[in-house]
Design an enzyme around this catalytic site. Structure first.
Site, PDB file in Angstrom:
ATOM      1  N   ASP A  37       0.847  -1.200   0.000  1.00 37.40           N
ATOM      2  CA  ASP A  37       0.000   0.000   0.000  1.00 37.40           C
ATOM      3  C   ASP A  37       0.883   1.252   0.000  1.00 37.40           C
ATOM      4  O   ASP A  37       1.579   1.519   0.964  1.00 37.40           O
ATOM      5  CB  ASP A  37      -0.897  -0.023   1.248  1.00 37.40           C
ATOM      6  CG  ASP A  37      -2.017   1.000   1.168  1.00 37.40           C
ATOM      7  OD1 ASP A  37      -1.971   1.871   0.286  1.00 37.40           O
ATOM      8  OD2 ASP A  37      -2.932   0.923   2.002  1.00 37.40           O
ATOM      9  N   ASP A  38       0.851   1.998  -1.088  1.00 40.86           N
ATOM     10  CA  ASP A  38       1.614   3.256  -1.227  1.00 40.86           C
ATOM     11  C   ASP A  38       3.122   3.027  -1.363  1.00 40.86           C
ATOM     12  O   ASP A  38       3.917   3.905  -1.026  1.00 40.86           O
ATOM     13  CB  ASP A  38       1.365   4.234  -0.052  1.00 40.86           C
ATOM     14  CG  ASP A  38      -0.076   4.690   0.071  1.00 40.86           C
ATOM     15  OD1 ASP A  38      -0.916   4.268  -0.737  1.00 40.86           O
ATOM     16  OD2 ASP A  38      -0.358   5.473   1.002  1.00 40.86           O
ATOM     17  N   CYS A  77      -6.112   4.363  -3.199  1.00 40.55           N
ATOM     18  CA  CYS A  77      -6.359   2.973  -2.787  1.00 40.55           C
ATOM     19  C   CYS A  77      -7.628   2.313  -3.336  1.00 40.55           C
ATOM     20  O   CYS A  77      -7.551   1.275  -3.986  1.00 40.55           O
ATOM     21  CB  CYS A  77      -6.437   2.899  -1.267  1.00 40.55           C
ATOM     22  SG  CYS A  77      -4.959   3.477  -0.428  1.00 40.55           S
ATOM     23  N   ARG A  81      -7.850  -0.912  -6.037  1.00 39.78           N
ATOM     24  CA  ARG A  81      -8.207  -2.280  -5.620  1.00 39.78           C
ATOM     25  C   ARG A  81      -9.426  -2.797  -6.390  1.00 39.78           C
ATOM     26  O   ARG A  81      -9.514  -3.985  -6.719  1.00 39.78           O
ATOM     27  CB  ARG A  81      -8.460  -2.315  -4.111  1.00 39.78           C
ATOM     28  CG  ARG A  81      -7.167  -2.172  -3.340  1.00 39.78           C
ATOM     29  CD  ARG A  81      -7.304  -1.417  -2.038  1.00 39.78           C
ATOM     30  NE  ARG A  81      -6.006  -0.858  -1.676  1.00 39.78           N
ATOM     31  CZ  ARG A  81      -5.086  -1.521  -0.974  1.00 39.78           C
ATOM     32  NH1 ARG A  81      -5.340  -2.715  -0.503  1.00 39.78           N
ATOM     33  NH2 ARG A  81      -3.908  -0.964  -0.722  1.00 39.78           N
ATOM     34  N   LYS A 134      -5.613  -5.562   3.930  1.00 40.53           N
ATOM     35  CA  LYS A 134      -6.564  -4.438   3.815  1.00 40.53           C
ATOM     36  C   LYS A 134      -7.466  -4.580   2.600  1.00 40.53           C
ATOM     37  O   LYS A 134      -6.996  -4.606   1.475  1.00 40.53           O
ATOM     38  CB  LYS A 134      -5.755  -3.145   3.730  1.00 40.53           C
ATOM     39  CG  LYS A 134      -6.531  -1.948   3.215  1.00 40.53           C
ATOM     40  CD  LYS A 134      -5.669  -0.707   3.159  1.00 40.53           C
ATOM     41  CE  LYS A 134      -6.143   0.233   2.062  1.00 40.53           C
ATOM     42  NZ  LYS A 134      -5.354   1.467   2.007  1.00 40.53           N
ATOM     43  N   HIS A 136     -10.657  -2.533   1.744  1.00 46.20           N
ATOM     44  CA  HIS A 136     -10.938  -1.172   1.257  1.00 46.20           C
ATOM     45  C   HIS A 136     -11.903  -1.125   0.061  1.00 46.20           C
ATOM     46  O   HIS A 136     -11.862  -0.205  -0.752  1.00 46.20           O
ATOM     47  CB  HIS A 136      -9.635  -0.419   0.910  1.00 46.20           C
ATOM     48  CG  HIS A 136      -9.745   1.054   1.243  1.00 46.20           C
ATOM     49  ND1 HIS A 136      -8.710   1.942   1.098  1.00 46.20           N
ATOM     50  CD2 HIS A 136     -10.795   1.787   1.697  1.00 46.20           C
ATOM     51  CE1 HIS A 136      -9.103   3.156   1.452  1.00 46.20           C
ATOM     52  NE2 HIS A 136     -10.367   3.078   1.818  1.00 46.20           N
ATOM     53  N   SER A 162      -8.006   1.680   5.306  1.00 46.83           N
ATOM     54  CA  SER A 162      -6.634   2.087   5.622  1.00 46.83           C
ATOM     55  C   SER A 162      -6.430   2.203   7.129  1.00 46.83           C
ATOM     56  O   SER A 162      -7.387   2.395   7.886  1.00 46.83           O
ATOM     57  CB  SER A 162      -6.319   3.433   4.970  1.00 46.83           C
ATOM     58  OG  SER A 162      -6.588   3.368   3.602  1.00 46.83           O
ATOM     59  N   HIS A 236       1.659   2.333   3.878  1.00 49.12           N
ATOM     60  CA  HIS A 236       0.718   3.440   4.113  1.00 49.12           C
ATOM     61  C   HIS A 236       0.997   3.985   5.508  1.00 49.12           C
ATOM     62  O   HIS A 236       1.246   3.214   6.428  1.00 49.12           O
ATOM     63  CB  HIS A 236      -0.705   2.877   4.021  1.00 49.12           C
ATOM     64  CG  HIS A 236      -1.786   3.896   3.968  1.00 49.12           C
ATOM     65  ND1 HIS A 236      -2.178   4.628   5.066  1.00 49.12           N
ATOM     66  CD2 HIS A 236      -2.578   4.306   2.950  1.00 49.12           C
ATOM     67  CE1 HIS A 236      -3.170   5.434   4.722  1.00 49.12           C
ATOM     68  NE2 HIS A 236      -3.431   5.274   3.435  1.00 49.12           N
ATOM     69  N   ASP A 288      -0.491  -0.598  -4.734  1.00 53.29           N
ATOM     70  CA  ASP A 288      -1.787  -0.068  -5.184  1.00 53.29           C
ATOM     71  C   ASP A 288      -1.693   1.315  -5.803  1.00 53.29           C
ATOM     72  O   ASP A 288      -2.581   1.725  -6.547  1.00 53.29           O
ATOM     73  CB  ASP A 288      -2.805  -0.066  -4.034  1.00 53.29           C
ATOM     74  CG  ASP A 288      -2.485   0.960  -2.959  1.00 53.29           C
ATOM     75  OD1 ASP A 288      -1.299   1.317  -2.788  1.00 53.29           O
ATOM     76  OD2 ASP A 288      -3.420   1.407  -2.272  1.00 53.29           O
ATOM     77  N   ASN A 289      -0.642   2.051  -5.470  1.00 54.13           N
ATOM     78  CA  ASN A 289      -0.420   3.384  -6.056  1.00 54.13           C
ATOM     79  C   ASN A 289       0.973   3.836  -5.642  1.00 54.13           C
ATOM     80  O   ASN A 289       1.661   3.157  -4.876  1.00 54.13           O
ATOM     81  CB  ASN A 289      -1.508   4.387  -5.629  1.00 54.13           C
ATOM     82  CG  ASN A 289      -1.755   4.443  -4.143  1.00 54.13           C
ATOM     83  OD1 ASN A 289      -2.786   3.991  -3.647  1.00 54.13           O
ATOM     84  ND2 ASN A 289      -0.812   4.981  -3.394  1.00 54.13           N
ATOM     85  N   LYS A 309       1.555   9.390  -5.109  1.00 54.45           N
ATOM     86  CA  LYS A 309       0.165   9.031  -4.817  1.00 54.45           C
ATOM     87  C   LYS A 309      -0.771  10.215  -5.044  1.00 54.45           C
ATOM     88  O   LYS A 309      -0.475  11.340  -4.649  1.00 54.45           O
ATOM     89  CB  LYS A 309       0.078   8.580  -3.360  1.00 54.45           C
ATOM     90  CG  LYS A 309      -1.340   8.334  -2.854  1.00 54.45           C
ATOM     91  CD  LYS A 309      -1.318   7.808  -1.434  1.00 54.45           C
ATOM     92  CE  LYS A 309      -2.715   7.621  -0.877  1.00 54.45           C
ATOM     93  NZ  LYS A 309      -2.701   6.973   0.453  1.00 54.45           N
TER      94      LYS A 309
HETATM   95 MG    MG Z   1      -2.621   3.117  -1.328  1.00 48.65          MG
END
Ligand code: MG
Length: 475
Positions: A37-38, A77, A81, A134, A136, A162, A236, A288-289, A309
Site C-alpha cells: 500500500d503506497d 487505494c 483495488r 486491507k 478497502h 486504511s 501506508h 496499489d499506487n 500518490k
Molecule cells: Mg494506497
C-alpha cells in the site's frame, strides 16, 4: 477371450483411460497476489533504491520477471483495488469519485454485488480463496454487503480500510508524519472473517500476523488450487514496524517497514518451496499506487518518476511489478512491455481454465505471452483516471495529459488544451513537452479516447454515501 482376461483387460483399459484423463486434465496453478500500500516505484533494491534492503524481493525478481512499466489503474487505494479485483477501470464499477476519492470509515457504499471479482471467478473454477490484509472495497460494520466474504472470499483476516481512517481526537496534529507512533491514536479494527478480534489493532505486529496467517493459509489449503490475495497495510502511513525491524534500516522508519514487508515476501516464497508448491504457483508482487509524498520522510519514493500518490503523473500510478513462477517464468527477465493490475484479473482467470465475463467491458489483457516469453500483447492505449475524469492517455511510448493535478491536495486540476505530450521511453520523468512536433501522435490518441469513451457507461458512485450522522446529544 476368457472371462478373467477380459476382466483384466477391462480393468487395464479403465486404469489407462483414468491415467490419460489425469494427464489431460489441465493443471491449474495456485495464485498469490501480494499488494503493498503506497509503495513507490523507487522503493526496492531491485528498482534502484540505494539504502532500503530488499533481498527477498530482489531474489524474487532475479528468479522471475521484473516489469519496468507496470501500472496500477488508479492513483489512490479504493479505485486501484476495485480495478485489480474486477479487471475493469474503476470508473466502470462506481468505485471512483472526484471529491470522495476512497471509501472512508463512515462509508456505506461498496463494490457492487454485480461486479465479478477475481475471487468469485476463481472460486467458480474450484479455488479456495482468502484475503489477508486491507480490503478497502466496503466497510462491513456500516454495510454487511461490503464484506469480502460477500465477494468471493472464503477467508478474511485484516482491516476493512486504511490504517489511518479511524483516527481519535488524542492523536497529535499531523500524526501520520510522525516516526513515533501509537496504535491507540488510530483505533484500527482488525477482523477474522466477521469477528472483530482487536481494536485498536496493535499495528506494530500487523505485518508479522498477516504473514503468519498467509503461511498457515498456504499450508492448510495446499491440496486444492488456492487464490491468496495479500494486500498489506503498509507502507501506508502511519508507519509501524515490529521490534525485529524497528530502527534497523538506513532509511529510517519507512525503510524499516519496507524491509519487514520484504521479509514477509521471503516467508511466503520459502513456504511455497518447502511445501513443494513453487512450481505450481504464480506469485505477483505490486503496489496499489505511488508513494505518499506529502508524508515527508514517512512517505516513499517514485525514483526518477514524477510526483506520487494521488497524481496521474507516472509516479502516482507506475509501480513495482514482479512475477515469480519457477519452471514457467524464465529467471532474470526484465519486461519492458506495459502491463497493469487489471491484466492480473484476466491472466489469472485464463490460467484457471476460465473465460472472463462476456457481458461487460473487461480492460485487463491476458499477459501469459509476456510471462512465458511466447509472444507479445497488443494494447490500444492505457487510460489514467483521477476519480471520474480522464486525465491522461498513454499510447505506445507517448503519454498525453489533458489535465494534471500535482501533489495529493491541490484543489483543482490544470487543464491542458492542447494536451502536453511526453515520450516516456526517452523521458520517463515527464520533463520535456513534445506536443508541438507530434500532431500525428495527438490525433491517434484522440481517436483512442473516442473508442474508449464509447465503452464507458455512467454508473452511480459508491464513494459518496455515508452512515447517518448521529444528532448531537442534548445536555
Ligand atoms: Mg494506497
Amino acid at each position: 477371450m476368457k472371462p478373467l482376461a477380459s476382466l483384466v483387460l477391462a480393468a487395464f483399459c479403465a486404469v489407462a483411460s483414468l491415467s490419460r484423463a489425469a494427464q489431460a486434465a489441465p493443471a491449474v496453478p495456485n495464485i498469490i497476489i501480494i499488494y503493498a500500500d503506497d509503495l513507490g516505484y523507487g522503493d526496492l533494491g531491485c528498482y534502484g533504491h540505494p539504502t532500503i534492503r530488499t533481498p527477498n524481493l530482489d531474489r524474487m525478481a532475479a528468479e522471475g520477471m521484473r516489469f519496468t512499466e507496470f501500472y496500477s489503474a488508479a492513483e489512490v487505494c479504493t479505485p486501484s483495488r476495485a480495478a485489480l479485483m474486477t479487471g475493469r477501470y474503476p470508473v466502470r464499477s462506481g468505485m471512483a469519485h472526484d471529491q470522495f476519492r476512497v471509501l472512508r470509515a463512515v462509508s456505506m457504499g461498496h463494490l457492487p454485488a454485480d461486479e465479478i471479482t477475481l475471487a468469485e471467478a476463481l472460486k467458480a473454477r474450484g479455488y479456495t480463496t482468502g484475503i489477508i490484509g486491507k480490503w478497502h472495497l466496503g466497510v462491513w460494520s456500516n454495510n454487511p454487503d461490503g464484506h469480502p466474504q460477500k465477494h468471493g472470499f472464503d477467508f478474511n483476516f485484516g482491516l476493512p480500510h486504511s490504517n489511518d481512517m479511524n483516527i481519535t481526537p488524542v492523536a497529535p496534529k499531523g500524526a501520520g508524519k510522525l516516526a513515533d507512533q501509537r496504535s491507540e491514536w488510530w483505533n484500527a479494527p482488525l477482523y477474522r472473517n466477521h469477528e472483530l478480534v482487536e481494536q485498536p489493532a496493535d499495528q506494530t505486529t500487523l505485518t508479522k500476523r498477516y504473514t503468519d496467517e498467509a503461511v498457515k493459509f498456504i499450508r492448510e489449503k495446499k491440496q486444492a488450487p488456492f487464490f491468496l490475495y495479500f494486500p498489506h497495510t503498509f507502507p501506508h502511513t502511519p508507519l509501524f514496524a515490529s521490534k525485529q525491524f524497528a530502527g534497523k534500516s538506513a532509511r529510517g522508519l519507512y525503510g524499516d517497514v519496507v524491509e519487514e514487508l520484504d521479509w514477509s515476501v521471503g516467508q511466503i516464497l520459502e513456504t511455497l518451496r518447502k511445501e513443494k508448491l513453487a512450481e505450481n504457483t504464480l506469485v505477483f508482487f505490486s503496489s496499489d499506487n505511488g508513494p505518499w509524498l506529502i508524508m515527508n520522510q514517512q512517505g516513499g519514493s517514485a525514483g526518477l518518476l514524477r510526483d506520487g500518490k494521488g497524481s496521474t503523473w507516472e509516479g502516482g500510478m507506475r509501480v513495482p511489478g514482479i512475477a515469480w513462477w519457477p519452471g514457467k517464468i524464465k529467471p532474470g527477465v526484465v519486461q519492458r512491455t506495459l502491463a497493469c493490475t487489471m491484466d492480473l484479473f484476466t491472466t489469472s482467470v485464463k490460467l484457471a481454465g476460465g473465460e472472463v465475463p462476456q457481458d461487460r467491458a473487461i480492460d485487463g489483457l491476458d499477459i501469459r505471452p509476456l510471462l512465458f516469453g511466447t509472444g507479445t500483447v497488443e494494447r490500444d492505449a492505457y487510460f489514467y483516471y483521477r476519480g471520474l475524469k480522464l486525465f491522461a492517455v498513454r499510447q505506445g511510448d507517448y503519454k498525453a495529459h489533458f489535465f494534471t493535478q500535482p501533489g495529493y491536495n491541490q484543489p483543482k486540476p490544470d487543464e491542458h488544451t492542447p494536451p502536453v505530450l511526453f515520450n516516456l521511453r526517452i523521458d520517463p520523468g515527464e520533463t520535456f513537452d513534445v506536443a508541438a512536433s507530434h500532431p500525428d501522435v495527438l490525433a491517434n490518441i484522440a481517436k483512442a479516447v473516442e473508442r474508449h469513451r464509447a465503452t464507458v457507461k455512467p454508473v452511480k458512485s459508491q464513494l459518496v454515501e455515508t452512515v447517518a450522522l448521529q444528532a448531537p446529544s442534548k445536555k
